[in-house]
Design an enzyme around this catalytic site. Structure first.
Site, mmCIF file in Angstrom:
data_model
loop_
_atom_site.group_PDB
_atom_site.id
_atom_site.type_symbol
_atom_site.label_atom_id
_atom_site.label_comp_id
_atom_site.label_asym_id
_atom_site.label_seq_id
_atom_site.Cartn_x
_atom_site.Cartn_y
_atom_site.Cartn_z
ATOM 1 N N LYS A 122 0.004 -4.813 3.255
ATOM 2 C CA LYS A 122 1.106 -4.348 4.086
ATOM 3 C C LYS A 122 2.328 -5.015 4.406
ATOM 4 O O LYS A 122 3.453 -4.581 4.184
ATOM 5 C CB LYS A 122 0.338 -4.298 5.758
ATOM 6 N N GLU A 174 0.813 5.443 -4.132
ATOM 7 C CA GLU A 174 0.138 4.484 -3.471
ATOM 8 C C GLU A 174 -1.248 4.827 -2.989
ATOM 9 O O GLU A 174 -2.329 3.919 -3.077
ATOM 10 C CB GLU A 174 0.924 4.187 -2.066
ATOM 11 N N HIS A 180 18.441 15.906 -18.340
ATOM 12 C CA HIS A 180 18.953 14.692 -19.066
ATOM 13 C C HIS A 180 17.916 13.701 -19.631
ATOM 14 O O HIS A 180 17.924 12.724 -19.917
ATOM 15 C CB HIS A 180 20.004 13.759 -18.483
ATOM 16 N N GLY A 203 7.478 2.070 28.024
ATOM 17 C CA GLY A 203 8.597 3.094 27.871
ATOM 18 C C GLY A 203 9.874 2.268 28.189
ATOM 19 O O GLY A 203 10.351 1.096 28.223
ATOM 20 N N CYS A 248 4.113 -1.704 23.441
ATOM 21 C CA CYS A 248 3.351 -2.161 24.744
ATOM 22 C C CYS A 248 2.146 -1.629 24.979
ATOM 23 O O CYS A 248 1.684 -0.383 24.766
ATOM 24 C CB CYS A 248 4.234 -2.065 25.907
ATOM 25 N N GLU A 277 10.621 8.603 -2.384
ATOM 26 C CA GLU A 277 9.726 8.209 -1.189
ATOM 27 C C GLU A 277 8.355 9.225 -1.153
ATOM 28 O O GLU A 277 7.194 8.687 -1.169
ATOM 29 C CB GLU A 277 10.275 8.299 0.118
#
Length: 599
Positions: A594, A482, A498, A100, A2, A475
């Site tokens: 995005k 990226e 492996h 908040g 907000c 990640e």
């Protein structure tokens, strides 16, 4: 999240407020409103959706001469995005805007309703204005009533309040949610939740500290417990939106500890997890979970699969949405289908959700954007409250997704009685530490910056980890790919022998996630195997590893998820600094978008 604006002055007040809110659109919102007071009379306008709708609502309204006004862009937390739930909220003769979450609003609301107060909205914010008007009956001056009101609020807030009993005054308070006050030589006073609306308007600003409370008139700005410290304001609006950071991605990494608090407020209590979004019967008939997502959100899903099985004792399948759509999956009615998306518009995830709905499965969305396609389609939604994320490479959206899923695993465990009350309380206690962990993790930024120059070449990176640190390795590799365009892979540490260990040499960089709370010795053994093959090792761990070529020391913790979140920040910072050193556009990497709204 907000946005708040406020204005005291003689210019056209409506235009000042709406233009100020327009500078806060980048934060994300689903409704907006303003309240303007002149000559002791207040007029308020609210609209759902974009500011253009508020423009239309106010096209025949103009002001002339001195007055005050407050405005707000809302991102729904309590109550749906409707005009009634939009700010400003009104009492009998006062209006309030608030960023908040008021954690104890239910208790305050019940007390006020018992005293005859009628509420119009579903929000936590509305209690502030009614409580203030009740406190006026008990205090000799308005500021004392305002202080008594703020003293009763638990949670996070940035509050602006106007009342017909003080026609030239804006009352303000800040705790845990940013608020800036500005002024100029013309005697105008401005309020905003970031610098952007103040550029070109205020000549100097004060950044309020937590606990600041006060009031402003055309002639006086009073604050307690300390006087506000004003500094000159300079810069352009884009710089202001970046908050002084070089890139939005950097700003968003640094925001993670703040938005994590927003994600947890009202949900993580001392002895309970509360999701108002989920009804009491939501888990009835559910015995298994299927998670479906793409990209970074898939890594969040994979992380949570360990948590759901370990804590809630529910069998979990994790699906890549683009694969799920075409594999003719078996869908049984006892399955809760959870989709995860930052934007809520991810095409593959949306289509997977449609398949689950068609099959009659109960569905749940974890998303950052209210009123998005996925949110509208799912049976229930938990919003991550990360605020708008401008950097294409996700940081705070991923962090809040993982937190929501961790919270959800404990919520399910409690409902299914698979964890005892003591263990639940311990998990909640560790959750409460996460914002501070994310903040302390930033201490290594300078180390990451210095190390980055050593990792610009070579034939690739392996990020390795075990258990929940395997998805974190995925990640970390994705972040580096990226934005740096260097080849990187995430791999389970125990699987290197492996096959992939054949690539090991001095030009293969291994980023080893080595938490002390989980399988440290096993991971250490795997890293030793790579070191013996001359791979260059960067150890991320709270303990020094003698075979590491480089190391980033993390803080010691007693819970794996605390180590997870700290190492997440390290990965993000390292990827960003490598990319910056290579001269790339960190916020807008090539070939990426995005929100991926195509197959």
């Amino acid at each position: 999240m907000c946005g708040i604006v406020g204005y005291i002055g003689k210019r056209e007040i409506k235009r000042q407020l709406i233009e100020g809110l327009r500078e806060l659109e980048y934060r994300g919102y689903d409704s907006a409103g303003i309240a303007v007071m002149q000559n002791g009379k207040i007029q308020s306008f609210k609209a759902v959706g974009k500011l253009s709708n508020l423009d239309e609502k106010t096209k025949n309204f103009e002001t002339e001469g001195p007055g005050v006004g407050i405005g707000h862009t809302r991102w729904a937390t309590h109550g749906k995005p409707t005009e009634l739930n939009a700010h400003p909220h009104m009492g009998e003769y006062s209006y309030v805007v608030h960023n908040g979450i008021i954690e104890n609003y239910r208790e305050i609301k019940a007390m006020l309703e018992a005293d005859g107060v009628t509420f119009l909205s579903q929000t936590d914010t509305e209690v502030i204005v009614h409580l203030f008007e009740k406190e006026i009956e008990r205090h000799s001056d308005l500021f004392s009533a305002f202080k008594a009101t703020i003293d009763q609020l638990d949670g996070a807030y940035a509050v602006l309040l106007i009342t017909q009993k003080a026609p030239d005054t804006i009352f303000f308070a800040r705790k845990g949610s940013p608020m800036i006050i500005g002024r100029n030589r013309q005697g105008e006073v401005f309020f905003a939740s970031s610098d952007a609306p103040l550029i070109g308007e205020a000549e100097e600003v004060a950044y309020m500290e937590d606990g600041t409370i006060g009031y402003a008139t055309p002639d006086l700005i009073h604050s307690e417990p300390d006087a506000l410290q004003f500094v000159s304001l300079s810069g352009d609006k884009l710089t202001a939106q970046k908050g002084g950071y070089r890139f939005f991605m950097e700003k968003e990494i640094y925001e993670q500890y703040q938005v994590m608090g927003d994600t947890m407020i009202g949900r993580v209590l001392d002895d309970d997890i509360v999701f108002e979004e989920l009804g009491k019967t939501f888990l009835e008939g559910i015995s298994r979970i299927k998670l479906c997502a793409c990209g970074t959100s898939y890594h969040a899903a994979l992380t949570s699969s360990y948590l759901f099985e370990r804590q809630a004792k529910m069998p979990v399948n994790v699906e890549i949405a683009s694969e799920f759509r075409y594999k003719e999956p078996l869908l049984t009615s006892d399955t809760l289908f959870i989709v995860i998306s930052q934007s809520g518009e991810t095409a593959d995830t949306l289509e997977a959700l449609k398949m689950a709905k068609k099959a009659g499965l109960k569905t749940l969305a974890i998303c950052n954007v209210d009123n998005s396609s996925i949110v509208r389609l799912a049976d229930a939604t938990i919003l991550t409250r990360a605020g708008i994320e401008k950097g294409v490479a996700s940081t705070k959206a991923f962090a809040t997704q993982v937190m929501v899923l961790w919270m959800l695993s404990i919520f399910f465990a409690k409902k299914r009685a698979t964890l005892d009350n003591h263990t639940v309380k311990e998990e909640l206690r560790f959750m409460s530490y996460v914002p501070k962990v994310l903040q302390k993790a930033l201490d290594v930024h300078e180390k990451c910056k210095r190390l980055s120059k050593r990792y610009l070449h070579g034939h690739g990176f392996f990020f390795i980890g075990r258990d929940i640190f395997f998805p974190l390795a995925l990640e970390g590799a994705l972040k580096l790919k990226e934005i740096s365009y260097l080849h990187a892979e995430g791999y389970p540490a125990g699987e290197m022998k492996h096959g992939p260990i054949a690539l090991a040499d001095a030009e293969l960089f291994t980023i080893a996630l080595m938490p002390k709370t989980l399988l440290y010795e096993k991971t250490k053994s795997n890293v030793e195997e790579l070191s013996a093959r001359d791979s260059t090792i960067l150890s991320i761990s709270p303990e020094m590893f003698e075979l590491a070529d480089d190391f980033i020391l993390t803080h010691p913790h007693k819970h794996p998820m605390l180590e997870f979140f700290e190492m997440m920040v390290v990965e993000q910072l390292l990827a960003m600094e490598i990319s910056i050193r290579l001269g790339n556009d960190v916020d807008m990497p090539r070939n990426l978008a995005k929100s991926v709204t195509v197959e």
